[in-house]
Design a protein around this motif. Sequence first.
Motif, PDB file in Angstrom:
ATOM      1  N   ARG A   1       0.847  -1.201   0.000  1.00  0.00           N
ATOM      2  CA  ARG A   1       0.000   0.000   0.000  1.00  0.00           C
ATOM      3  C   ARG A   1       0.881   1.249   0.000  1.00  0.00           C
ATOM      4  NH1 ARG A   1      -3.695  -2.267   4.508  1.00  0.00           N
ATOM      5  NH2 ARG A   1      -5.571  -2.979   3.418  1.00  0.00           N
ATOM      6  N   ALA A   2       1.894   1.233   0.854  1.00  0.00           N
ATOM      7  CA  ALA A   2       2.774   2.393   0.974  1.00  0.00           C
ATOM      8  C   ALA A   2       3.523   2.647  -0.332  1.00  0.00           C
ATOM      9  CB  ALA A   2       3.765   2.172   2.117  1.00  0.00           C
ATOM     10  N   VAL A   3       4.015   1.598  -0.967  1.00  0.00           N
ATOM     11  CA  VAL A   3       4.765   1.757  -2.215  1.00  0.00           C
ATOM     12  C   VAL A   3       3.856   2.236  -3.342  1.00  0.00           C
ATOM     13  CG1 VAL A   3       6.133   0.556  -3.961  1.00  0.00           C
ATOM     14  CG2 VAL A   3       6.488   0.041  -1.536  1.00  0.00           C
ATOM     15  N   VAL A   4       2.665   1.656  -3.455  1.00  0.00           N
ATOM     16  CA  VAL A   4       1.715   2.072  -4.489  1.00  0.00           C
ATOM     17  C   VAL A   4       1.398   3.553  -4.336  1.00  0.00           C
ATOM     18  CG1 VAL A   4      -0.656   1.840  -5.316  1.00  0.00           C
ATOM     19  CG2 VAL A   4       0.704  -0.209  -4.856  1.00  0.00           C
ATOM     20  N   ARG A   5       1.134   3.974  -3.116  1.00  0.00           N
ATOM     21  CA  ARG A   5       0.799   5.375  -2.863  1.00  0.00           C
ATOM     22  C   ARG A   5       1.977   6.284  -3.208  1.00  0.00           C
ATOM     23  NH1 ARG A   5      -2.374   4.518   1.184  1.00  0.00           N
ATOM     24  NH2 ARG A   5      -0.666   4.081   2.609  1.00  0.00           N
ATOM     25  N   ALA A   6       3.179   5.863  -2.878  1.00  0.00           N
ATOM     26  CA  ALA A   6       4.362   6.684  -3.142  1.00  0.00           C
ATOM     27  C   ALA A   6       4.604   6.829  -4.641  1.00  0.00           C
ATOM     28  CB  ALA A   6       5.584   6.062  -2.469  1.00  0.00           C
ATOM     29  N   VAL A   7       4.405   5.758  -5.403  1.00  0.00           N
ATOM     30  CA  VAL A   7       4.607   5.834  -6.851  1.00  0.00           C
ATOM     31  C   VAL A   7       3.570   6.754  -7.483  1.00  0.00           C
ATOM     32  CG1 VAL A   7       4.663   4.533  -9.017  1.00  0.00           C
ATOM     33  CG2 VAL A   7       5.710   3.563  -6.958  1.00  0.00           C
ATOM     34  N   LYS A   8       2.322   6.622  -7.068  1.00  0.00           N
ATOM     35  CA  LYS A   8       1.271   7.509  -7.587  1.00  0.00           C
ATOM     36  C   LYS A   8       1.586   8.969  -7.260  1.00  0.00           C
ATOM     37  CE  LYS A   8      -3.724   8.399  -7.435  1.00  0.00           C
ATOM     38  NZ  LYS A   8      -3.708   9.736  -6.796  1.00  0.00           N
ATOM     39  N   ASN A   9       2.026   9.232  -6.040  1.00  0.00           N
ATOM     40  CA  ASN A   9       2.372  10.595  -5.657  1.00  0.00           C
ATOM     41  C   ASN A   9       3.529  11.134  -6.496  1.00  0.00           C
ATOM     42  OD1 ASN A   9       0.384  10.692  -3.713  1.00  0.00           O
ATOM     43  ND2 ASN A   9       1.756  10.238  -2.002  1.00  0.00           N
ATOM     44  N   ALA A  10       4.491  10.264  -6.800  1.00  0.00           N
ATOM     45  CA  ALA A  10       5.623  10.682  -7.636  1.00  0.00           C
ATOM     46  C   ALA A  10       5.147  11.050  -9.039  1.00  0.00           C
ATOM     47  CB  ALA A  10       6.673   9.576  -7.696  1.00  0.00           C
ATOM     48  N   LEU A  11       4.181  10.298  -9.559  1.00  0.00           N
ATOM     49  CA  LEU A  11       3.607  10.628 -10.865  1.00  0.00           C
ATOM     50  C   LEU A  11       2.888  11.977 -10.812  1.00  0.00           C
ATOM     51  CD1 LEU A  11       2.235   7.151 -11.981  1.00  0.00           C
ATOM     52  CD2 LEU A  11       4.017   8.479 -13.146  1.00  0.00           C
ATOM     53  N   GLU A  12       2.229  12.258  -9.711  1.00  0.00           N
ATOM     54  CA  GLU A  12       1.566  13.555  -9.557  1.00  0.00           C
ATOM     55  C   GLU A  12       2.609  14.676  -9.467  1.00  0.00           C
ATOM     56  OE1 GLU A  12      -0.980  13.139  -6.178  1.00  0.00           O
ATOM     57  OE2 GLU A  12      -2.508  12.003  -7.294  1.00  0.00           O
ATOM     58  N   TYR A  13       3.709  14.397  -8.799  1.00  0.00           N
ATOM     59  CA  TYR A  13       4.800  15.383  -8.735  1.00  0.00           C
ATOM     60  C   TYR A  13       5.333  15.646 -10.137  1.00  0.00           C
ATOM     61  CZ  TYR A  13       9.299  17.509  -7.562  1.00  0.00           C
ATOM     62  OH  TYR A  13      10.378  18.358  -7.490  1.00  0.00           O
ATOM     63  N   PHE A  14       5.514  14.582 -10.908  1.00  0.00           N
ATOM     64  CA  PHE A  14       5.996  14.726 -12.286  1.00  0.00           C
ATOM     65  C   PHE A  14       5.028  15.577 -13.106  1.00  0.00           C
ATOM     66  CE2 PHE A  14       5.806  13.414 -16.709  1.00  0.00           C
ATOM     67  CZ  PHE A  14       7.121  13.577 -17.102  1.00  0.00           C
ATOM     68  N   ALA A  15       3.742  15.280 -13.017  1.00  0.00           N
ATOM     69  CA  ALA A  15       2.744  16.039 -13.769  1.00  0.00           C
ATOM     70  C   ALA A  15       2.773  17.516 -13.386  1.00  0.00           C
ATOM     71  CB  ALA A  15       1.361  15.454 -13.536  1.00  0.00           C
ATOM     72  N   LYS A  16       2.972  17.779 -12.123  1.00  0.00           N
ATOM     73  CA  LYS A  16       2.995  19.153 -11.627  1.00  0.00           C
ATOM     74  C   LYS A  16       4.206  19.918 -12.143  1.00  0.00           C
ATOM     75  CE  LYS A  16       2.968  21.695  -7.214  1.00  0.00           C
ATOM     76  NZ  LYS A  16       2.935  21.535  -5.730  1.00  0.00           N
ATOM     77  N   HIS A  17       5.334  19.223 -12.321  1.00  0.00           N
ATOM     78  CA  HIS A  17       6.586  19.879 -12.694  1.00  0.00           C
ATOM     79  C   HIS A  17       7.030  19.550 -14.115  1.00  0.00           C
ATOM     80  CE1 HIS A  17       7.457  21.375  -8.611  1.00  0.00           C
ATOM     81  NE2 HIS A  17       6.876  20.265  -8.200  1.00  0.00           N
ATOM     82  N   ARG A  18       6.193  18.920 -14.887  1.00  0.00           N
ATOM     83  CA  ARG A  18       6.577  18.478 -16.223  1.00  0.00           C
ATOM     84  C   ARG A  18       7.155  19.621 -17.069  1.00  0.00           C
ATOM     85  NH1 ARG A  18       4.175  14.456 -19.954  1.00  0.00           N
ATOM     86  NH2 ARG A  18       2.541  14.111 -18.397  1.00  0.00           N
ATOM     87  N   ALA A  19       6.507  20.771 -17.034  1.00  0.00           N
ATOM     88  CA  ALA A  19       6.973  21.898 -17.849  1.00  0.00           C
ATOM     89  C   ALA A  19       8.403  22.301 -17.482  1.00  0.00           C
ATOM     90  CB  ALA A  19       6.022  23.085 -17.700  1.00  0.00           C
ATOM     91  N   GLU A  20       8.737  22.206 -16.196  1.00  0.00           N
ATOM     92  CA  GLU A  20      10.088  22.555 -15.763  1.00  0.00           C
ATOM     93  C   GLU A  20      11.101  21.540 -16.280  1.00  0.00           C
ATOM     94  OE1 GLU A  20      10.083  23.061 -11.478  1.00  0.00           O
ATOM     95  OE2 GLU A  20       7.965  23.642 -11.583  1.00  0.00           O
ATOM     96  N   PHE A  21      10.735  20.269 -16.254  1.00  0.00           N
ATOM     97  CA  PHE A  21      11.638  19.229 -16.757  1.00  0.00           C
ATOM     98  C   PHE A  21      11.876  19.402 -18.250  1.00  0.00           C
ATOM     99  CE2 PHE A  21       9.556  16.379 -13.338  1.00  0.00           C
ATOM    100  CZ  PHE A  21      10.374  16.924 -12.362  1.00  0.00           C
ATOM    101  N   ASN A  22      10.836  19.829 -18.962  1.00  0.00           N
ATOM    102  CA  ASN A  22      10.886  19.912 -20.409  1.00  0.00           C
ATOM    103  C   ASN A  22      11.526  21.197 -20.906  1.00  0.00           C
ATOM    104  OD1 ASN A  22      10.371  18.648 -22.853  1.00  0.00           O
ATOM    105  ND2 ASN A  22       8.403  19.661 -23.139  1.00  0.00           N
TER     106      ASN A  22
END
Length: 215
Positions: free
Chosen positions: A185-206
């Motif tokens: 449960r903890a790992v699944v939640r952490a991976v999903k949160n990381a994807l949300e972090y990526f979506a939030k900062h995608r423009a900066e990465f790009n």
Amino acid sequence: MSANIASRNALRTGIILLIFAFVGTAILAFTHQSTEPTIVRGQQAAKLALLSQVLPATLYDNNLLGSKITVAPDDLLGTQQDSSLWLAQRNGLFTGVVLEAIAPDGYSGNITLLIGIDANGKVTGVRVTAHRETPGLGDYIERTKSAWIDQFAGKSLTNPPPKNWKVVKDGGAFDARAGATITPRAVVRAVKNALEYFAKHRAEFNAPPAKEPPA
């Protein structure tokens, strides 16, 4: 007379010890200077090998280790202190990122993760780099002991839908070993949160790398 002899002997012994100390220090310094580059190269190779487990080498042609960026603490990454990310590029274009993240709600505390995500927001790989889960119950999150962690590859915020980012026992899409659901449960939640972090900062990465001001 005997006192003079004793003094000379003491002086001679002191000089000999001083010479040995000097020679020993010189040898240690030379050994450190000679082996340090090899040690550093070994550490870098090990780090790159770990990064390559979560982000395929075919995705980048830049110096991945040299792309390291320090990231401020963020709830979506589960971090309470600075962490790191690595930006991947191919032919000068952004192709992916590796994030350090923490699942803070493991059965026995923090579970430290490396998560690779491509430019389209799909997980390319996940690895657990540190944990204190109960031996035998939590070990299966380690790739060397189980393929469980591989089920995240190819997943995104829409695959599965957000409501299914849970373990099967909770009505979600991710398998979990019976009797040991707190850890997954903890790992699944952490991976999903990381994807949300990526979506939030995608423009900066790009964004293209900042140009240095003219000299």
